[in-house]
Structure formats: C-alpha cells, structure tokens
Write an enzyme that holds these catalytic residues in place. Structure first.
Site, PDB file in Angstrom:
ATOM      1  N   THR B 146       0.824  -1.212   0.000  1.00  0.00           N
ATOM      2  CA  THR B 146       0.000   0.000   0.000  1.00  0.00           C
ATOM      3  C   THR B 146       0.856   1.259   0.000  1.00  0.00           C
ATOM      4  OG1 THR B 146      -1.574  -1.223   1.349  1.00  0.00           O
ATOM      5  CG2 THR B 146      -1.844   1.172   1.260  1.00  0.00           C
ATOM      6  N   GLU B 147       0.621   2.121  -0.976  1.00  0.00           N
ATOM      7  CA  GLU B 147       1.307   3.415  -1.064  1.00  0.00           C
ATOM      8  C   GLU B 147       2.832   3.263  -1.056  1.00  0.00           C
ATOM      9  OE1 GLU B 147      -0.580   6.112  -1.478  1.00  0.00           O
ATOM     10  OE2 GLU B 147      -2.501   5.160  -1.079  1.00  0.00           O
TER      11      GLU B 147
END
Lengths: 428, 393
Positions: B146-147
């Site tokens: 994530t990210e």
C-alpha cells in the site's frame, strides 16, 4: 400597566435562548396583567406574517409594523425593524441567513429619520452600526407611542442604546435586563471594549438592572460597578406548555452521558472530556456525546483522540430542532460544566425529559435547581464521581430523574414575571 | 546493456463511507456510500480505465509485445469494478492475455496491515493473490505494498510470503547520493530485490504534466524520451496512480497522445520496456538498502505521516486493529469484510491535518470538508462495528 420592550429576536425565528426567554417573559407579564409593546429587528422579515396585522407607514421615516398576536390576547404589540443581525447564532448559520437575504434581494430598507441604511451583511463592524441604528429607530418608536407605555425594558446590550434613547426622549423609567455579560463570553483580554462600554452605559442609565441569576448580579455589581440597590435578580424560568416528550428507539445498550451546547471555552468542554476518560477507566457500559459546534470543537476532538476514548466518545455536530429533543431522549445523564453561565436553560430541558443533570456551581441555574447534582467546573474528579454514580446506581438516577422533572415543571414564568411586575411598580 | 523502462500503474478505489451519525450507532450497519462509490467508479472507468486500457492494448500489439507495463489493482477496486463496471475487468483480462502485462500483489484492502498485524497482512496478501488469479487468470509474483510503504521488517514479511521482488519509493532521505535507477536488495533480506520509484520523472507525468507554470511545459514524448536516454543507471521506474491518465491529467492535456507516442519513441531510442519480475531477472543488483523506519510514496515527507501523523489517525488506527484478535475468534465473513473495508488506508488519509503544502492534495481526494469530520464519521462507524463484534462474543 404597559411596557415598551426592546428585544432582538422572538420565536419562531430564533437563534438562541434570548428569544425564548423574551417570549416567556411577555407571556408571563400578560398573565400578570401587564401589556407589552415588543420592538425587535428582524432577520428574515417573514416572521408571524400569517398571524399578524401589518400596518405600513408609507411615508414615515421608520418602517414600523405593529401587529397583534391573538395568543397574547392583544396585550403584546410587535414592531419590526428589518435587520440581518443575529448575534446569538453560529457564524456559519449567520452567513447562511445573509446569503438567503441577498438572494431574496432584501439588501436595504428604509429606517431611521428618512435615511436609507445599507445592510452589508458583515458580522463584526456592522453589528455596531446596526446597534446604533436600532437606537435611533427605538427612539422614534418610543416617541410615536409615548402615551401608551409606562416603563421601558431593554434585553441585553444590543438593545441598551435603544432603551437609553427611549428614556431620554420620553423621560420614562428604564429597566435593563442582563441575560449575559462580556465576562461570560471570554476573558478580559479578549473582550470587545465597545460591547463592554455599551453594557456599562445601559446599566448606568437604567433605573433598575434585572439579572438572570445572583451570579450575574454579582458580576454586574463587582465588575461593572453598579449600585447594588438597583440590581435585582429575577431567575429565568421555562415554558414547557404544549411540549410532549418524544419516544426514541435506542440503538445502544450503554448509558449515554451528554453535553449539549456551544463548544466554547466558557461551556467547559475539556472538563467533560477529562471526566469521561476517568469514568471509562472504571466502567465500560457508558458512552459520551458532545452535541454542538463551536470554536473549541477541533481541539475537543483532538483531546478525545489523545485520551484514546474516541470509540466511546461521540460528536454529533450542530443539532437542530427535533434532533435536540432526540438527543435528550437518548441521554441518561446530562452535563453542563460551564465555567461561567449567567443562567443556562439546557439542564432544565434535560430534566424536563427526565434526564438527571450535573451542572457547575458557576451557573445561574445552580441557584434554582435543588435536584441537579452540582460540582465546581474545574473539579473533574467530582464530576467523574457523579457521572459514575448516576450510571451505576439506578436508585440515584431514578430519584434525580423524578425529582428533577417535578422541580423544573414548577419553574414558571408566571412567578418570575410577578417579581418583574413589582420592579416596574417600584418605578412608576 | 540496454536501459530498461519499467512502467507500473496503481489502480485503487476506496470504499467511501456514508454519513454515519451518532444516532445510527447500534441501529444501521450499512456503512458505505454506494451512490458515491458507483458514480465515481463509473466516471473514472469512462475517463481513464477504459480508454487507457485500450490505448495500452494497441501499443502492445503495435510493438509486437515489446511494450510492457505492470498493474496493481487493489481488492477494493476489483470488487467495485465487478459490481459497477465489469467491462473494465474484461479489458484487463485482454491485457493479461497479451503476456506483456504483469499484475502485482498487494494487500487486498489497500491497508496498513503490514504495520499493524503480521497475521492480518498475510491474510490480505493471500486473499488478494487468490482474487487476482480468479479474476484475471494470472498469478502475481512481485509485491507492492500500500502506497509503496516499505521498511526492513516489512521486507522480511514479504519475502516470507514468497515474493522475491518488491517495489518501493526512491525516497531521497534513504537514497542519499545513490540513484533509484538501479536494482537494490533489502538489507534485512538480501534475497528480496527492490525496484525504486524515480519520483522526479514519475511526478513529471503524474503531477506536472498539465501544469502550465512548469518551465518544461508542454512535455512531449520526444522530450521525455530524451530525458530517459540521458538518465543514469540500468532502469527508470515510473510508478504512478493509473488515474493519472484522464482523471488527474485530463484528456484535454494531451496525456493520451503523449502515451500513444511514447512506446515507439522509447524503443526506437534503443531502450527496452520491462515488468518488475523481468527486471530483477535481467539486471544485477548494485547494493543493499537499509530502511529501519518505514517510507512511502506520499507527500513531501515520504513517510507514514499522511496516515498516522496525528493523534486522530493514531486513535482510529489503534481502535480498529485492536479488534483483530476478537474477529479471528468469531470468524464471521460479513464482519471480516467490513473489517477489511474499514482498514482501507484512505479513511486515515482523510484525517490528515497537514494543511499546508500537501494539504491541497489531501483535500482534493477527500469526501469530507475537514479531517475532523472524517474522524467523527469514521469513529461512529467503528463504534457500531465494535458493538457488533462484542455482541457476537
């Protein structure tokens, strides 16, 4: 006996407690045989149009509209002055009202001595301009009706200049009614000196100063230096007639402890939050709700997050109309931890709904409510103790609920205004 | 050796929450703003996913498979595509069938589980892998968190889950004098190879492409190809949100024309396209990287402050992940699904209070007027969720 009364708002279009109190006072005075001529500036201009008779003074400098409300059996007359000042409202709400007015094209009106006043819609600077305009209009109205009334009565600083003008022009005695002071709105460093000045002028010029509590009476005497002999306390009351408690289905099994009001320094929100954290250390079967908005709201949210209680401490934002009743109906305990509260009508509302209340000693309501639990606002431990007791010991909650309900139903405006009538009589 | 260009696009849509009031707690357990989610997804599908997928497919065919790209599609996005725009899934299947497109693994719910709970992290990575297999018919072998959140300890977890390749940010404070244009290995797990985002060139497309105040505007494919040729190193990693194309950079900016022209020019300039898994096969790592504190691709700080930077975010995060164990004992699929959607990092992102500099970006992506409103709404939902969990024990 007839009273020329200067107010700022009146139901149904009200932004705060002042309008409600004025309605109670006017009705109570009517009950006691005192007629009132009620003058007010009007934000929306559509108030009571259905139930009123409007008299247009075509070429008269003052746009005055007198109206008779059947409800008061012809004892109250209203004079409308178009205005966009709503000082007892959140700035957000205020600007929404201004936008509405602009959209309707009511940006100016003819008032005063044939002058046209431009309504700018600004909150700060123009409030003062409109207060002084209201004084001009007030004086004009007083002269037009000078044979019809015996006493002048002005509610809060916004109307004091109008009251002074009326007194100077007609020579009739003036009563100013202190619902709140600058000292309740903030600390001395942040006070608006112009407001303070008007407050003081009003109190000095008045023949009698009526305060909503002994707490406020003390402030008037000590902070404004007013002669104690002319300061009289008439406690607020509350009119519950025609009010039925609503039934609400509860989604939560836990006890609900509620704070409802503006989230500002003088309402003591941080003491409520600290007490909540203490209670939650001892028991889990309770939730806390902070209903309202205000300049301390974001700070309050951060405090709740920092204390790690956000799963049991909820914010509702600003509540309107029926949601306020719903919130009371969902509550098991009501808290008003105000740092400084001239009176504070909200615990009366709560107790009327059968909700036991804990209020600070620093509130005017504490002077009249025997069956509310009372603590010093700063005494978070005592507040936490009382909350814990009310959510944990059913016998106590039941007792406080029953007694509180009976108690607030006895606080009637008829009694309060009988005292007010005596004040008037002493001046004539 | 030819210089490699690695394009990777992130596809994610949050499951936005409806306005959930205190009065709803204990009464109504539907948390999502279905209308907003459907409306936004359909709009993005029309403006970005469908036209861009078609453009990429044409580019792959025109260049006989030499043009390659990689995607990571979150489970939340796959769910919404299936529900509201299944034609987009069809077009992704077509891309998968060319063999020139790699699909990466990530956490199913685009969550911060890698920081919160090893078991939840494993659960979500495996759930996502299986869902990609079932939906697109391909098995992810490279991982992006994530990210692009990455740290030494996450590297160990990712390797233990069977991945040998991972993507992250070429954050300046980690790289120092080193260039992101090489393959690196994780210091905590030398068998895990790292691809580092070239944030300068990635953001030229993702953020600056249509900025008329930028001194390089207008950016042509020719100019950009020149920059790629001149860049030092073995590989240039251009990682960005897929919504860059047609959504963040509107069609009128010429972004589609740019992308139509780029593949041929890059190939003609003697460079090649690679996917992450191919890149680590072809290119030798040059050094290992130590990242004790987590990095990400977000904001100026390139750290976790966009999601966990203030006390509101930390409170929401702590209260949410405290439920992990209880949920495992109950094992109810409906509660698991809500738990997943509440973990989407976007909910925490909306609570970010970094108003200055990056605040504008946050605001652009938030359905809430203020971070405080985002927090209040989220905690109301979470309170109802916790009541449901406790009711089942």
């Amino acid at each position: 006996m007839t009273v020329l009364m200067f107010g700022w708002e009146f139901p149904p279009h009200i932004a705060g407690g002042l309008g409600t109190a004025c309605e109670g006072i006017v009705k109570g005075l009517a009950h006691n045989g005192v007629k009132t001529l009620f003058v007010m500036p009007n934000a929306s201009g559509d108030e009571d149009q259905s139930a009123t008779t409007i008299l247009n003074a075509s070429d008269v400098a003052v746009q005055n509209v007198s109206t008779t409300v059947e409800e008061f059996i012809g004892k109250v007359k209203f004079y409308y002055v178009d205005s966009n000042i709503v000082p007892y409202v959140d700035p957000d709400e205020y600007f929404a009202a201004i936008e509405k007015m602009k959209a309707e094209g009511r940006s100016q009106t003819t008032v005063g001595f044939g002058q046209k006043f431009k309504f700018s819609g600004k909150y700060g600077a123009d409030l003062m301009e409109e207060v002084s305009r209201y004084a001009q209009v007030g004086g004009t109205i007083a002269m037009q009706h000078k044979d019809e009334f015996d006493v002048i009565h002005a509610h809060d600083w916004l109307t004091y200049l109008a009251g002074i003008a009326a007194k100077e022009l007609t020579g009739k005695p003036l009563v100013v009614h202190v619902h709140a002071t600058s000292y309740d709105r903030g600390d001395e460093k942040h006070m608006d000196s112009r407001v303070l000045d008007i407050e003081k002028r009003g109190m000095m010029a008045a023949d009698r100063v009526v305060t909503v509590s002994d707490l406020t009476r003390g402030i008037v005497i000590n902070k404004y230096g007013i002669d104690p002999a002319k300061v009289v306390t008439v406690h607020n009351a509350v009119d519950f007639s025609g009010r039925e408690n609503i039934e609400v289905e509860r989604g939560i099994k836990d006890k609900v402890v509620t704070f409802l009001g503006r989230i500002t320094f003088q309402k003591g929100p941080e003491y409520f939050i600290d007490a909540a954290a203490k209670v939650l250390k001892r028991t889990k079967g309770v939730r806390f709700v902070m209903a309202g908005s205000g300049d301390m709201m974001n700070r309050a949210i951060r405090q709740v997050a920092r204390l790690g209680i956000a799963d049991r401490f909820h914010f509702t934002g600003f509540l309107r109309g029926a949601d306020v009743q719903k919130m009371f109906a969902l509550s098991d305990v009501y808290i008003m931890p105000s740092v400084s509260e001239p009176f504070g009508i909200s615990p009366l509302e709560a107790m009327r709904t059968g909700v036991p209340s804990i209020i600070s000693h620093q509130s005017g309501a504490a002077e009249v409510l025997k069956y509310a639990l009372k603590v010093d606002f700063w005494d978070v431990d005592a507040l936490a103790d009382d909350i814990y007791a009310l959510v944990t010991y059913p016998a106590l909650a039941k007792f406080a609920s029953k007694q509180g309900y009976d108690e607030v139903n006895e606080l009637k405006w008829n009694g309060a205004t009988a005292k007010l009538k005596k004040v008037y009589e002493s001046l004539i | 050796m030819k210089k490699s260009i690695c394009l990777y696009f992130q596809v994610h849509q949050p499951t936005r929450l409806r306005q959930y009031r205190f009065f709803d707690i204990g009464k109504d357990s539907h948390y999502y703003d279905d209308f907003a989610n459907r409306t936004i997804l359909k709009r993005v599908a029309q403006k970005c996913y469908l036209p861009m997928n078609e453009l990429l497919l044409e580019a792959i065919q025109a260049n006989k498979g030499k043009f390659k790209v990689a995607f990571s599609i979150s489970g939340s996005a796959l769910e919404q595509l299936d529900r509201y725009a299944p034609e987009v899934l069809d077009s992704f299947r077509k891309l998968a069938a060319t063999g020139s497109v790699e699909f990466l693994a990530e956490t199913y719910y685009h969550s911060l589980a890698s920081l919160a709970s090893p078991s939840e992290f494993q659960h979500q990575v495996e759930k996502h892998k299986k869902h990609v297999q079932d939906t697109l018919g391909v098995t992810p072998t490279a991982f992006r968190n994530t990210e692009l959140i990455y740290s030494d300890s996450i590297a160990r977890q990712v390797y233990d889950l069977g991945f040998k390749t991972m993507l992250t940010e070429g954050a300046r404070h980690i790289m120092g004098w080193q260039s992101p244009n090489y393959i690196y290995t994780a210091e905590s797990q030398p068998k895990l190879k790292l691809l580092l985002r070239n944030y300068g060139m990635s953001d030229d497309l993702a953020f600056r492409f249509s900025d008329r105040g930028w001194n390089e505007w207008p950016l042509t494919a020719e100019k950009f190809t020149g920059w790629l040729s001149e860049a030092e190193g073995d590989i240039v990693n251009l990682f960005m949100d897929y919504e860059t194309f047609g959504e963040h950079q509107k069609a009128e900016s010429g972004i589609f024309d740019f992308m139509r022209a780029l593949p041929g020019m890059v190939l003609a300039a003697g460079m090649s396209f690679v996917t992450p898994s191919q890149a680590v096969k072809n290119i030798k790592p040059v050094a290992d990287l130590s990242v004790p504190d987590a990095i990400s691709w977000a904001d100026e700080e390139r750290d976790l402050s966009a999601w966990l930077g203030n006390e509101l975010q930390q409170e929401a995060y702590n209260k949410l992940y405290r439920q992990t164990e209880k949920l495992a004992l109950i094992g109810d699929p409906e509660l698991w699904a809500d738990f997943g959607h509440l973990q989407e990092s976007d909910h925490l992102y909306y609570m970010c209070t970094k108003f200055f500099s990056d605040g504008e970006i946050h605001k652009r992506f938030s359905p809430y007027a203020t971070p405080y409103e985002a927090f209040i709404n989220y905690m109301n939902v979470l309170s109802d969720f916790i009541i449901r969990i406790n009711g089942r024990q």
